[in-house]
Design a protein around this motif. Structure first.
Motif, PDB file in Angstrom:
ATOM      1  N   SER A  22       0.832  -1.185   0.000  1.00 40.34           N
ATOM      2  CA  SER A  22       0.000   0.000   0.000  1.00 40.34           C
ATOM      3  C   SER A  22       0.878   1.250   0.000  1.00 40.34           C
ATOM      4  CB  SER A  22      -0.924   0.008   1.210  1.00 40.34           C
ATOM      5  OG  SER A  22      -1.686   1.182   1.219  1.00 40.34           O
ATOM      6  N   ARG A  23       1.971   1.175   0.776  1.00 41.86           N
ATOM      7  CA  ARG A  23       2.862   2.350   0.816  1.00 41.86           C
ATOM      8  C   ARG A  23       3.402   2.655  -0.573  1.00 41.86           C
ATOM      9  NH1 ARG A  23       6.414   6.115   3.242  1.00 41.86           N
ATOM     10  NH2 ARG A  23       5.273   6.179   5.180  1.00 41.86           N
ATOM     11  N   GLU A  24       3.785   1.597  -1.301  1.00 40.03           N
ATOM     12  CA  GLU A  24       4.333   1.803  -2.644  1.00 40.03           C
ATOM     13  C   GLU A  24       3.282   2.419  -3.569  1.00 40.03           C
ATOM     14  OE1 GLU A  24       6.958  -0.730  -5.929  1.00 40.03           O
ATOM     15  OE2 GLU A  24       5.649  -1.797  -4.529  1.00 40.03           O
ATOM     16  N   LEU A  25       2.076   1.879  -3.524  1.00 42.38           N
ATOM     17  CA  LEU A  25       1.004   2.398  -4.372  1.00 42.38           C
ATOM     18  C   LEU A  25       0.666   3.844  -4.005  1.00 42.38           C
ATOM     19  CD1 LEU A  25      -1.443  -0.679  -4.450  1.00 42.38           C
ATOM     20  CD2 LEU A  25       0.034   0.135  -6.312  1.00 42.38           C
ATOM     21  N   THR A  26       0.626   4.101  -2.703  1.00 44.04           N
ATOM     22  CA  THR A  26       0.240   5.427  -2.232  1.00 44.04           C
ATOM     23  C   THR A  26       1.325   6.455  -2.553  1.00 44.04           C
ATOM     24  OG1 THR A  26      -1.027   4.367  -0.476  1.00 44.04           O
ATOM     25  CG2 THR A  26      -0.558   6.714  -0.200  1.00 44.04           C
ATOM     26  N   GLU A  27       2.576   6.068  -2.331  1.00 45.80           N
ATOM     27  CA  GLU A  27       3.681   6.974  -2.669  1.00 45.80           C
ATOM     28  C   GLU A  27       3.678   7.300  -4.153  1.00 45.80           C
ATOM     29  OE1 GLU A  27       7.152   5.027  -1.128  1.00 45.80           O
ATOM     30  OE2 GLU A  27       7.100   6.176   0.751  1.00 45.80           O
ATOM     31  N   ALA A  28       3.416   6.283  -4.959  1.00 43.45           N
ATOM     32  CA  ALA A  28       3.390   6.494  -6.408  1.00 43.45           C
ATOM     33  C   ALA A  28       2.260   7.441  -6.785  1.00 43.45           C
ATOM     34  CB  ALA A  28       3.225   5.151  -7.128  1.00 43.45           C
ATOM     35  N   ALA A  29       1.093   7.257  -6.155  1.00 46.26           N
ATOM     36  CA  ALA A  29      -0.048   8.140  -6.445  1.00 46.26           C
ATOM     37  C   ALA A  29       0.302   9.576  -6.063  1.00 46.26           C
ATOM     38  CB  ALA A  29      -1.288   7.662  -5.709  1.00 46.26           C
ATOM     39  N   LEU A  30       0.901   9.735  -4.879  1.00 43.97           N
ATOM     40  CA  LEU A  30       1.263  11.081  -4.414  1.00 43.97           C
ATOM     41  C   LEU A  30       2.307  11.707  -5.336  1.00 43.97           C
ATOM     42  CD1 LEU A  30       1.340  10.395  -0.558  1.00 43.97           C
ATOM     43  CD2 LEU A  30      -0.340  11.790  -1.803  1.00 43.97           C
ATOM     44  N   ALA A  31       3.226  10.883  -5.814  1.00 45.39           N
ATOM     45  CA  ALA A  31       4.263  11.392  -6.713  1.00 45.39           C
ATOM     46  C   ALA A  31       3.641  11.848  -8.027  1.00 45.39           C
ATOM     47  CB  ALA A  31       5.314  10.309  -6.967  1.00 45.39           C
ATOM     48  N   ARG A  32       2.702  11.085  -8.538  1.00 45.16           N
ATOM     49  CA  ARG A  32       2.054  11.467  -9.801  1.00 45.16           C
ATOM     50  C   ARG A  32       1.239  12.747  -9.617  1.00 45.16           C
ATOM     51  NH1 ARG A  32       1.313   5.837 -10.005  1.00 45.16           N
ATOM     52  NH2 ARG A  32      -0.836   6.033  -9.341  1.00 45.16           N
ATOM     53  N   ASP A  56       0.426   2.648   5.679  1.00 40.11           N
ATOM     54  CA  ASP A  56       1.211   1.802   6.580  1.00 40.11           C
ATOM     55  C   ASP A  56       0.299   0.936   7.455  1.00 40.11           C
ATOM     56  OD1 ASP A  56       3.526   2.774   5.501  1.00 40.11           O
ATOM     57  OD2 ASP A  56       3.898   4.253   7.106  1.00 40.11           O
ATOM     58  N   ARG A  57      -0.803   1.535   7.898  1.00 38.76           N
ATOM     59  CA  ARG A  57      -1.768   0.746   8.682  1.00 38.76           C
ATOM     60  C   ARG A  57      -2.314  -0.389   7.835  1.00 38.76           C
ATOM     61  NH1 ARG A  57      -3.557   5.716  10.526  1.00 38.76           N
ATOM     62  NH2 ARG A  57      -5.349   5.704   9.098  1.00 38.76           N
ATOM     63  N   ALA A  58      -2.593  -0.078   6.557  1.00 38.03           N
ATOM     64  CA  ALA A  58      -3.136  -1.099   5.661  1.00 38.03           C
ATOM     65  C   ALA A  58      -2.124  -2.226   5.466  1.00 38.03           C
ATOM     66  CB  ALA A  58      -3.489  -0.471   4.322  1.00 38.03           C
ATOM     67  N   ASP A  59      -0.853  -1.855   5.285  1.00 37.96           N
ATOM     68  CA  ASP A  59       0.186  -2.889   5.115  1.00 37.96           C
ATOM     69  C   ASP A  59       0.311  -3.746   6.368  1.00 37.96           C
ATOM     70  OD1 ASP A  59       0.816  -2.279   2.472  1.00 37.96           O
ATOM     71  OD2 ASP A  59       2.276  -0.737   3.048  1.00 37.96           O
ATOM     72  N   ALA A  60       0.213  -3.086   7.535  1.00 37.55           N
ATOM     73  CA  ALA A  60       0.300  -3.834   8.789  1.00 37.55           C
ATOM     74  C   ALA A  60      -0.879  -4.796   8.916  1.00 37.55           C
ATOM     75  CB  ALA A  60       0.330  -2.871   9.977  1.00 37.55           C
ATOM     76  N   GLN A  61      -2.022  -4.314   8.488  1.00 44.26           N
ATOM     77  CA  GLN A  61      -3.228  -5.150   8.528  1.00 44.26           C
ATOM     78  C   GLN A  61      -3.054  -6.378   7.648  1.00 44.26           C
ATOM     79  OE1 GLN A  61      -6.432  -2.355   7.617  1.00 44.26           O
ATOM     80  NE2 GLN A  61      -7.854  -3.806   8.552  1.00 44.26           N
ATOM     81  N   ARG A  62      -2.501  -6.103   6.459  1.00 39.61           N
ATOM     82  CA  ARG A  62      -2.290  -7.203   5.514  1.00 39.61           C
ATOM     83  C   ARG A  62      -1.286  -8.200   6.098  1.00 39.61           C
ATOM     84  NH1 ARG A  62      -4.123  -7.930   0.589  1.00 39.61           N
ATOM     85  NH2 ARG A  62      -4.861  -5.793   0.379  1.00 39.61           N
TER      86      ARG A  62
END
Lengths: 485, 476
Positions: A22-32, A56-62
């Motif tokens: 999720s962090r990777e997807l979210t960082e990419a979205a923010l970067a775009r 990060d919470r989502a990744d921890a959940q996963r």
């Protein structure tokens, strides 16, 4: 691993497989967003820090094995949805400083499903507009042509999805505000039946017409999100308690032998190239074994006038609460309560909002109520009856979403009636409370146009099914602005 | 010229719900400003009203109580206007389709005749907040605690013909809503208030005169005084050749006059339209039947029954049925004591004490069981009625129960004929002149002897026994 054009479904699979986080997807979205949005202007507020924390919470959940299918996917919220602790402006000076103390039901449900909101998208002020030019925060540009409008009112959401900033964004549709920008930006826009999704926390424009919707890359993605946001909410008296079916399960049903009604009235005065795109799309269904049937909507020409009486009438009352007393903008100089109201509302609202408040006030006034408001309500009933009659014969109604592809910014701002006529194909579904979807079905002069389906009341599944089947057969929905892909 | 007065009342009864009509915020009175204003009350962006179903039951009860039609379908509408204490810029009310229509109540007039007053409609609506002006340095404060409180607005036909009738009508409505338990009727807290529409016309004229509306009358006394003032004012204007202006007026109780509220007031166009946030209120026959079966006994039915069951007089019953609590109290006393004595005591000593100390019957310092015990002691000749009043006063002062007080104060009646005889003999022996007068046929002197005996026994001798014994002895 974050392809801007990954759909929600694809991202879900990548997350489930561990190929991305999720962090990777979210960082990419923010970067775009950081890279593209200074030109597009599709966001009013970007909540980067909160989004990364949620990711990060989502990744921890996963990691803990507690993730749902959509946990961790970044999305955006139209700035008409109240989001706790985050500015909720409705693209108005009136609410520029308004931080909502609570979450809308739609927001609450998306948060609970683990989706990560990266921010609030631009829109027409109080959702009043078809071009996104009425926003206090400036017009949004169409990713296909920066000189053109993305449509409105959910123009920021449509542009953000079309430009690949986020895979999906929420929208609201009062007269076509999800479907029209989706068509003009070459993406999928879905409006459920009135009452299918709670309006609680969705800032009201016209309460009997407003419905939350989804701007997505595919009908499948719209179905996935509908599964999260649809269903009864005791905080909205007009929200239906009809059971919510499994939308994704219905997507793959065959259309063979089913009937598509095409109103002959749709083609009078329609741009020839748009008409050709519509017919070509209908041919795809013919080949799949569906039957195309002529149907009549004899009162279609009355839909826009009726809409532009009912919607402003309700808006004039809904917007009375913005008086500078309890929240939002307050004019500094005021001698008494009367001038406080006048100064606040004169400076706090933009031109189009004021035009509609004036129109709405007029049509509800003593002596005019019967001639305008009541008559419009009668027309509304006639249009509902016409549509209901069609659904006795056909499974869905199909046609163009808009009369033309995206128009230039500034082209129609001086002529409100021309602007309003953009809604000719979309408003009927709102007046009758029916579900509707727009899917990309071709290019006209290099700009996307949409095919619209309207379904019978609470039959979202059929509409999503027809749209999905089309996207299995065609690749219009995969076209990317600028031609790269 | 002979003038006829025409009055119609709009009564606002605050419904006794725990929470507001469209939100979960509390309706309790007297909280610190704005502590009971949730997001719905404040009219925040995006929030929606959800109807408190209790108000539907309450309105239906009222409709049934006044023989009205309870609408199978009624619709909430928005009344649009700007005011700082109206958070949304509109009030949610009912307009074209109210929940209750076409009712009536029967008033008993002073001459004993019965007059029917029509109830045009009763509709549900939300109250507004309050503007505060005191202790704010010349600024205006807004308290939205009251905003969203449920009201039932009860509109009468213009059937009322005097201020006195208006008060009579208002008292009857007050009595009904309290019997039904749908409003506490507290007028000081504004839970029950009315606007009076007043006009006059030459007697015999069909057409109504121009009316004025007197706003926000919150006591029966003010209703009477305000209407009477307004009648006189209107007649004076007309007799001086003037015209009545249709307007809203305010009653100033300090100066006992009504004053025009006009000024910068413009003709308001409320632009009513059905509220799209709320569904129509649907009432099924089954629902209505269930409400009906749960209706309490109403004032008139109760009065008829008390006369029938206990053999009481109409005047007593009127006092006893003034409120449900009063009637319940009486019936609790009458369950274990003589009914007529119970009625006398509740209407007399008890009511007097309650009024004097301004205490509601539900908070009475002497409860029904205690009063019943006191009355039993009269019936079984333990004490006389006169002594009982003394005992009651002690009970009211919190000195204990009837038996306790009688014992502690030694008030038990002397019924031992030997003891009484000794006193009687002594009194006769001490007053030979009066004995002679009696024997000469002056019967009234008996009272003198009774008084002397009671004096000697501190009132404790049984008056019946004393009388009999004196007669026997004086004659012999």
């Amino acid at each position: 691993m974050a392809d801007p054009r990954h759909t929600l479904a694809e991202m879900a699979r990548l997350l489930a497989s561990g190929a991305t986080s999720s962090r990777e997807l979210t960082e990419a979205a923010l970067a775009r967003i950081a890279a593209a949005d200074s030109e597009l202007n599709s966001f009013i507020t970007v909540t980067g820090e909160a989004a990364l924390a949620a990711a990060d919470r989502a990744d921890a959940q996963r990691a803990a094995g507690k993730a749902g299918p959509l946990t961790g996917i970044p999305i955006a919220q139209k700035d008409i949805f109240c989001t706790a602790g985050v500015a909720t402006t409705c693209a108005s000076r009136m609410l520029e400083n308004f931080v909502s103390p609570y979450d809308a039901t739609v927001v609450e449900r998306l948060n609970a499903a683990g989706l990560v909101s990266v921010g609030k998208t631009n829109m027409d002020e109080f959702a009043m507009g078809s071009s996104n030019e009425t926003s206090y925060f400036g017009a949004v540009r169409n990713p296909w042509d920066a000189a053109r409008s993305p449509g409105g009112s959910s123009g920021g959401s449509a542009a953000a999805v079309a430009a690949g900033l986020v895979p999906l964004a929420t929208g609201t549709d009062t007269g076509g505000s999800v479907r029209q920008p989706a068509a003009l930006c070459g993406i999928t826009g879905f409006k459920p039946s009135y009452g299918r999704v709670s309006r609680y926390g969705m800032i009201a424009f016209a309460s009997s017409l407003d419905q939350a919707g989804v701007l997505a890359l595919t009908a499948e993605d719209a179905a996935l999100i509908m599964q999260v946001i649809a269903g009864f909410d005791e905080r909205d008296s007009t929200c239906s308690d009809q059971p919510v079916p499994d939308y994704t399960a219905a997507l793959e049903q065959s259309v063979a032998g089913r009937k598509i009604g095409v109103p002959t009235e749709y083609f009078a005065g329609l741009d020839a190239a748009c008409a050709a795109a519509t017919h070509a799309a209908l041919d795809v269904y013919r080949q799949l074994g569906a039957e195309i049937v002529d149907v009549r909507l004899p009162n279609l020409s009355l839909a826009v006038p009726a809409y532009y009486v009912v919607a402003p009438a309700e808006a004039s009352s809904n917007l009375s609460r913005y008086d500078g007393i309890r929240f939002g903008y307050r004019a500094a100089a005021a001698d008494d309560i009367e001038s406080l109201y006048k100064n606040t509302r004169s400076a706090g609202f933009g031109e189009e909002v004021k035009r509609r408040i004036m129109t709405g006030t007029y049509v509800l006034s003593a002596g005019y109520y019967d001639a305008y408001y009541l008559k419009a309500q009668k027309i509304r009933q006639l249009i509902s009856n016409d549509l209901a009659k069609c659904f006795e014969q056909v499974d869905v109604i199909a046609g163009p979403t808009t009369p033309t592809p995206a128009f230039r910014l500034g082209e129609k701002t001086d002529d409100p009636v021309q602007m309003y006529l953009n809604d000719i194909y979309t408003v009927s579904a709102n007046l009758a409370g029916l579900p509707g979807i727009s899917v990309p079905c071709g290019l006209v002069d290099g700009l996307p146009v949409g095919l619209q389906f309207i379904g019978s009341l609470f039959d979202e599944a059929t509409v999503l099914n027809f749209a999905h089947v089309f996207q299995q057969q065609t690749d219009w929905h995969t076209l990317v602005p600028g031609g790269a892909g | 010229m002979q003038w006829e007065v025409v009055i119609g009342l709009e009564i606002h009864a605050q419904l006794a719900t725990q929470s507001k009509i469209f939100s979960g915020a509390s309706t309790a009175y007297g909280a610190a400003p704005n502590t009971q204003a949730d997001l719905v009350t404040l009219g925040y962006p995006g929030v929606l009203p959800v109807l408190n179903q209790d108000v539907v039951v309450m309105a239906a009860k009222f409709g049934l109580a006044v023989d009205a039609t309870v609408a199978p379908r009624s619709v909430f509408a928005r009344k649009n206007y700007f005011y700082p204490d109206l958070p949304k810029g509109y009030q949610i009310s009912q307009y074209e389709l109210p929940i209750v229509e076409h009712g009536h109540i029967d008033l008993t007039l002073d001459d004993g005749s019965v007059k029917r007053v029509g109830i045009t409609r009763a509709h549900l609506e939300e109250d507004a907040g309050k503007s505060l002006h005191e202790n704010l340095d010349g600024k205006t404060g807004i308290d939205l605690n009251r905003a969203g409180t449920p009201l039932l607005e009860i509109v009468s036909e213009p059937d009322i013909r005097s201020a006195k009738e208006a008060v009579n009508y208002m008292r009857r409505i007050h009595q009904i809503v309290r019997y039904l338990g749908i409003s506490d009727g507290n007028m000081q807290e504004g839970s029950f208030r009315c606007d009076a529409n007043v006009s006059v016309r030459p007697r015999g004229q069909e057409e109504f005169g121009t009316r004025t509306e007197i706003k926000n009358l919150n006591s029966f006394r003010f209703v009477e005084k305000a209407i009477n003032f307004e009648i006189e004012r209107q007649i004076e204007v007309l007799e001086d050749g003037g015209k009545i202006v249709q307007e809203t007026r305010l009653y100033d109780s300090d100066r006992d006059e009504t004053r025009s509220m006009r000024g910068k007031e413009e003709a308001n166009d409320y632009r009513y339209f059905p509220d799209p946030d709320l569904l129509p209120v649907e009432i099924s026959p089954e629902f209505l039947a269930a409400v009906k079966s749960a209706m309490p006994e109403l004032p008139q039915a109760k009065a008829d029954r008390l006369i029938e069951q206990y053999g009481l007089k109409a005047a007593e019953v009127e006092v006893l049925t003034a409120s449900r609590a009063m009637a319940d109290y009486f019936e609790a006393v009458a369950a274990s004591a003589d009914a007529q004595l119970a009625a006398n005591w509740v209407c007399g000593e008890l009511s007097g004490a309650l009024n004097k100390d301004n205490v509601d019957i539900t908070d009475s310092r002497v409860d029904a069981a205690a009063l019943a015990q006191l009355i039993q002691r009269i019936s079984d000749n333990t004490i006389s009625g006169k002594i009982a009043k003394e005992v009651f006063a002690a009970m009211w002062a919190g000195e204990g129960g009837a038996d306790e007080i009688i014992a502690a104060k030694g008030l038990k009646q002397i019924t031992d004929s030997g003891a009484i005889e000794a006193v009687v003999d002594q009194v006769i022996a001490d007053n030979p002149d009066q004995v002679q007068q009696f024997r000469d046929g002056k019967d009234k002197v008996l009272g003198f002897f009774v008084g002397k005996v009671m004096q000697a026994t501190q009132g404790k001798a049984n008056p019946g026994q004393v009388n009999q014994m004196l007669r026997d002895k004086l004659k012999s």
